[in-house]
Enzyme design. Structure first.
Site, PDB file in Angstrom:
ATOM      1  N   ASP A   1       0.849  -1.185   0.000  1.00  0.00           N
ATOM      2  CA  ASP A   1       0.000   0.000   0.000  1.00  0.00           C
ATOM      3  C   ASP A   1       0.887   1.239   0.000  1.00  0.00           C
ATOM      4  OD1 ASP A   1      -3.205   0.178   1.664  1.00  0.00           O
ATOM      5  OD2 ASP A   1      -2.279   1.624   0.294  1.00  0.00           O
TER       6      ASP A   1
ATOM      7  N   GLU B   1      -6.599   3.575  -5.848  1.00  0.00           N
ATOM      8  CA  GLU B   1      -7.857   3.874  -5.152  1.00  0.00           C
ATOM      9  C   GLU B   1      -8.311   5.236  -5.647  1.00  0.00           C
ATOM     10  OE1 GLU B   1      -7.818   5.330  -1.188  1.00  0.00           O
ATOM     11  OE2 GLU B   1      -9.646   4.268  -0.653  1.00  0.00           O
TER      12      GLU B   1
ATOM     13  N   ASP C   1      -2.950   4.720  -2.630  1.00  0.00           N
ATOM     14  CA  ASP C   1      -3.987   5.304  -1.788  1.00  0.00           C
ATOM     15  C   ASP C   1      -4.430   6.656  -2.344  1.00  0.00           C
ATOM     16  OD1 ASP C   1      -5.309   5.129   0.910  1.00  0.00           O
ATOM     17  OD2 ASP C   1      -4.262   7.035   1.187  1.00  0.00           O
TER      18      ASP C   1
ATOM     19  N   HIS D   1     -11.035  -2.352   4.261  1.00  0.00           N
ATOM     20  CA  HIS D   1     -10.833  -1.903   5.642  1.00  0.00           C
ATOM     21  C   HIS D   1     -11.558  -0.596   5.944  1.00  0.00           C
ATOM     22  CE1 HIS D   1      -8.121   0.193   3.057  1.00  0.00           C
ATOM     23  NE2 HIS D   1      -7.910   1.082   3.995  1.00  0.00           N
ATOM     24  N   ASP D   2     -12.157   0.002   4.901  1.00  0.00           N
ATOM     25  CA  ASP D   2     -12.853   1.284   5.090  1.00  0.00           C
ATOM     26  C   ASP D   2     -14.360   1.144   5.067  1.00  0.00           C
ATOM     27  OD1 ASP D   2     -10.509   3.085   2.965  1.00  0.00           O
ATOM     28  OD2 ASP D   2     -10.498   2.790   5.138  1.00  0.00           O
TER      29      ASP D   2
HETATM   30  O1  TEU Z   1      -9.282   5.951   1.930  1.00  0.00           O
HETATM   31  C1  TEU Z   1      -9.733   7.029   1.123  1.00  0.00           C
HETATM   32  C2  TEU Z   1     -11.032   7.540   1.639  1.00  0.00           C
HETATM   33  O2  TEU Z   1     -11.650   8.404   1.099  1.00  0.00           O
HETATM   34  C3  TEU Z   1     -11.518   6.957   2.878  1.00  0.00           C
HETATM   35  O3  TEU Z   1     -11.926   8.017   3.630  1.00  0.00           O
HETATM   36  C4  TEU Z   1     -12.646   5.999   2.561  1.00  0.00           C
HETATM   37  O4  TEU Z   1     -13.001   6.045   1.238  1.00  0.00           O
HETATM   38  C5  TEU Z   1     -13.854   6.413   3.351  1.00  0.00           C
HETATM   39  O5  TEU Z   1     -13.477   6.250   4.688  1.00  0.00           O
HETATM   40  C6  TEU Z   1     -15.053   5.539   3.014  1.00  0.00           C
HETATM   41  O6  TEU Z   1     -16.141   6.124   3.662  1.00  0.00           O
HETATM   42  C7  TEU Z   1      -7.870   5.764   1.947  1.00  0.00           C
HETATM   43  C8  TEU Z   1      -7.571   4.622   2.890  1.00  0.00           C
HETATM   44  O7  TEU Z   1      -8.182   3.431   2.381  1.00  0.00           O
HETATM   45  C9  TEU Z   1      -8.115   4.985   4.240  1.00  0.00           C
HETATM   46  O8  TEU Z   1      -7.992   3.889   5.161  1.00  0.00           O
HETATM   47  C10 TEU Z   1      -7.349   6.185   4.755  1.00  0.00           C
HETATM   48  O9  TEU Z   1      -7.926   6.615   5.978  1.00  0.00           O
HETATM   49  C11 TEU Z   1      -7.422   7.340   3.740  1.00  0.00           C
HETATM   50  O10 TEU Z   1      -7.208   6.945   2.395  1.00  0.00           O
HETATM   51  C12 TEU Z   1      -6.331   8.346   4.051  1.00  0.00           C
HETATM   52  O11 TEU Z   1      -5.085   7.764   3.760  1.00  0.00           O
END
Ligand code: TEU
Length: 582
Positions: free
Chosen positions: A95, A262, A209, A336-337
């Protein structure tokens, strides 16, 4: 293309397996579980950040890109993990969090110390004067995705909270995550150095990311009143230039590299350009539009029933759009989000097995590369947390505070967080029914929820979800129509059923501009009808006559005679193949 028949397994290291008893997962735990990961048949393992980090955003605030957080292990542990995965033909996917860096990173600290070279790594801007109540007018009206303004004082502040140096720095996420200014060629060069460091450790796959935020158009400008500020800084045209430059300077030098971006709040057109092989940018993209159909008015922190017709149209539009443009999609329900899809789009209480396997079928047989998020292959669900104190994520806690301050009762605010929090996906992997779910002998950093009923051991001992996932992964490798076939919708206006047809060889040129696809052996010529019901009650679907004599390749209910109009059971999934070898 090598990744068209690949499947990626996502491991959130902090929650996968703890070998030290401190209640937090580590690289040694992943090493211990390599045989299990290999048993899934997957090709890549996406590892969320395990680099040194203050942990304000669970590792997405990176303080050193080229090291292993001591709490996760050592670089030797990482190298051992890479070797162990390689023995099973599996590659790590790392990542790369390159849009922003921890404010504890050396670069930010040297900028704070006044070194102009490092000041130029960040977006530092003065306030634009004072507002009507004397408050500073920040450089832009952008807001952080974790709540509050997207600008924070750069350096020490005076008694009014204003920066003594008169500057603010941009952070689209947590104030501990300072956005890097990619217009600076040295920032771009450092990004390539980071990737090349991990390439020197044998890494050939990378997840980027929020990479479509790196092309912020200068001069930074306000979002027009009443509009979404994300539209101002997302998918800027420079993103393509920077990705192409990064590809040439790093991962593009490896013929077997695989990359996924992403893409926050993106579009089909942009993603065609990000992933068409001729452009040498990325291999594939994550987009999230399908995971916003249970948002009211497009807002995450709301409660709304999932709009299934909208969901299937989005899946359909993205499949057709990327296919037509020769692009490639990452296929996923979970990460994970995201709260777990089985809770959002299924009914784990009444139809646990059916919901889990229907959702898996819906995406694993689509055109694209499927991702399995740890635990979904055994039907893990959201946790049964009852108090806001059970949640720890910076985004969730920020949202709770904003909901309460906006007038929601604590009970209503909790109900929203309980449904939408990222922690829902971050509960420890449930290996067995013991107290620590087989994840830890200590106190887990997040409480497992229903490990007594849902765990790997139980699935291995006779469960039906894990075997079903293994079969889906196997089919992607044994049935070329899945990896390379064209996509066309079926019964698109059926409000309950998401269905589609895959065809190989693909029809003549123009149907799919993916000229990079391999030549097709006539013996692989086939058509595949995939049917998935997103309802907890019987629904009906029409079956084209040509499929009535087909073979049921996979399904989550006992097979029965095929008929022109079929009544589907709750959350039924069915895939019928016909061999069209001439
Ligand atoms: O996520 C990008 C993002 O916009 C996140 O806020 C996610 O899409 C949102 O929480 C969904 O509701 C990436 C990573 O996957 C995330 O874990 C990180 O917190 C974020 O970037 C910042 O690096």
């Amino acid at each position: 293309m090598s990744f068209h028949d690949a499947v990626v397994y996502q491991v959130y290291p902090k929650s996968f397996k703890d070998t030290t008893g401190n209640g937090v997962g580590d690289l040694g735990g992943i090493l211990e579980k390599v045989p299990y990961i290999a048993s899934l048949g997957v090709d890549y393992v996406w590892l969320n950040p395990f680099y040194p980090s203050p942990g304000r955003d669970n590792g997405y605030d990176v303080a050193d890109y080229c090291a292993v957080d001591p709490a996760m292990g050592t670089m030797e542990d990482f190298d051992e993990l890479v070797a162990a995965l390689a023995e099973h033909g599996i590659s790590p996917m790392l990542d790369m969090v390159l849009n922003h860096v921890s404010t504890e990173h050396e670069w930010f600290q040297r900028a704070l110390a006044g070194e102009q070279r490092y000041r130029d790594y960040f977006y530092l801007r003065p306030a634009r004067g004072d507002g009507p109540t004397g408050q500073p007018i920040l450089p832009t009206n952008w807001v952080s995705k974790f709540g509050g303004p997207a600008w924070a004082p750069f350096g020490p502040v005076d008694e009014t909270g204003r920066p003594r140096g008169g500057e603010y720095y941009l952070h689209l996420f947590d104030p501990g995550q300072a956005d890097l200014d990619w217009h600076n060629p040295e920032v771009r060069a450092r990004a390539a150095e980071v990737i090349n460091f991990w390439r020197s450790h044998g890494v050939r796959a990378f997840r980027f990311d929020v990479i479509n935020l790196i092309g912020k158009t200068e001069p930074l400008a306000d979002a027009p009143a009443g509009t979404d500020d994300r539209l101002v800084y997302t998918d800027g045209p420079l993103v393509h230039d920077y990705l192409h430059e990064l590809c040439r300077a790093s991962f593009g030098q490896d013929p077997d590299s695989v990359t996924v971006g992403e893409m926050s709040s993106t579009s089909i057109a942009a993603c065609v350009d990000y992933t068409n092989p001729a452009r040498r940018e990325l291999s594939m993209v994550f987009n999230f539009h399908h995971l916003k159909v249970d948002y009211a008015d497009g807002q995450k922190w709301t409660l709304a029933a999932a709009d299934i017709p909208a969901l299937k149209h989005i899946l359909n539009d993205w499949a057709l759009g990327l296919q037509a443009g020769g692009g490639w999609n990452a296929l996923f329900w979970n990460n994970h989000d995201q709260p777990r899809a089985i809770n959002r789009f299924g009914d784990p209480d009444r139809y646990h097995y059916e919901s889990a396997t229907m959702l898996a079928t819906a995406i694993h047989l689509l055109r694209g590369t499927p991702y399995i998020y740890m635990g979904e292959e055994i039907g893990m669900t959201d946790p049964d947390y009852t108090r806001i104190e059970d949640y720890v994520d910076v985004e969730a806690l920020g949202a709770y505070a904003e909901l309460v301050s906006a007038g929601h009762s604590e009970a209503d605010a909790f109900a929203i967080v309980h449904a939408k929090a990222r922690d829902n996906a971050r509960t420890p992997m449930q290996w067995d029914a013991t107290a620590g779910a087989g994840f830890t002998t200590g106190t887990p950093w997040l409480r497992p929820t229903n490990a007594t009923a849902i765990n790997v051991a139980a699935e291995e001992a006779g469960g039906r979800i894990l075997p079903y996932y293994r079969r889906l992964v196997e089919l992607r490798k044994t049935e070329p129509v899945i990896a390379e076939g064209d996509y066309t919708p079926w019964e698109l206006d059926n409000p309950d059923v998401f269905a589609y047809i895959r065809t190989l060889p693909t029809p003549g040129p123009g149907a799919s501009a993916d000229a990079a696809g391999p030549t097709v052996d006539e013996a692989d010529a086939a058509r595949l009808l995939v049917i998935t019901s997103f309802r907890g009650h019987p629904t009906t679907v029409e079956v084209p006559n040509e499929f009535l004599t087909g073979e049921v390749l996979i399904g989550n209910y006992p097979t029965r005679p095929l008929s022109p109009v079929m009544t589907l059971s709750p959350y039924e999934a069915l895939a019928i193949i016909i061999r069209t070898t001439t």
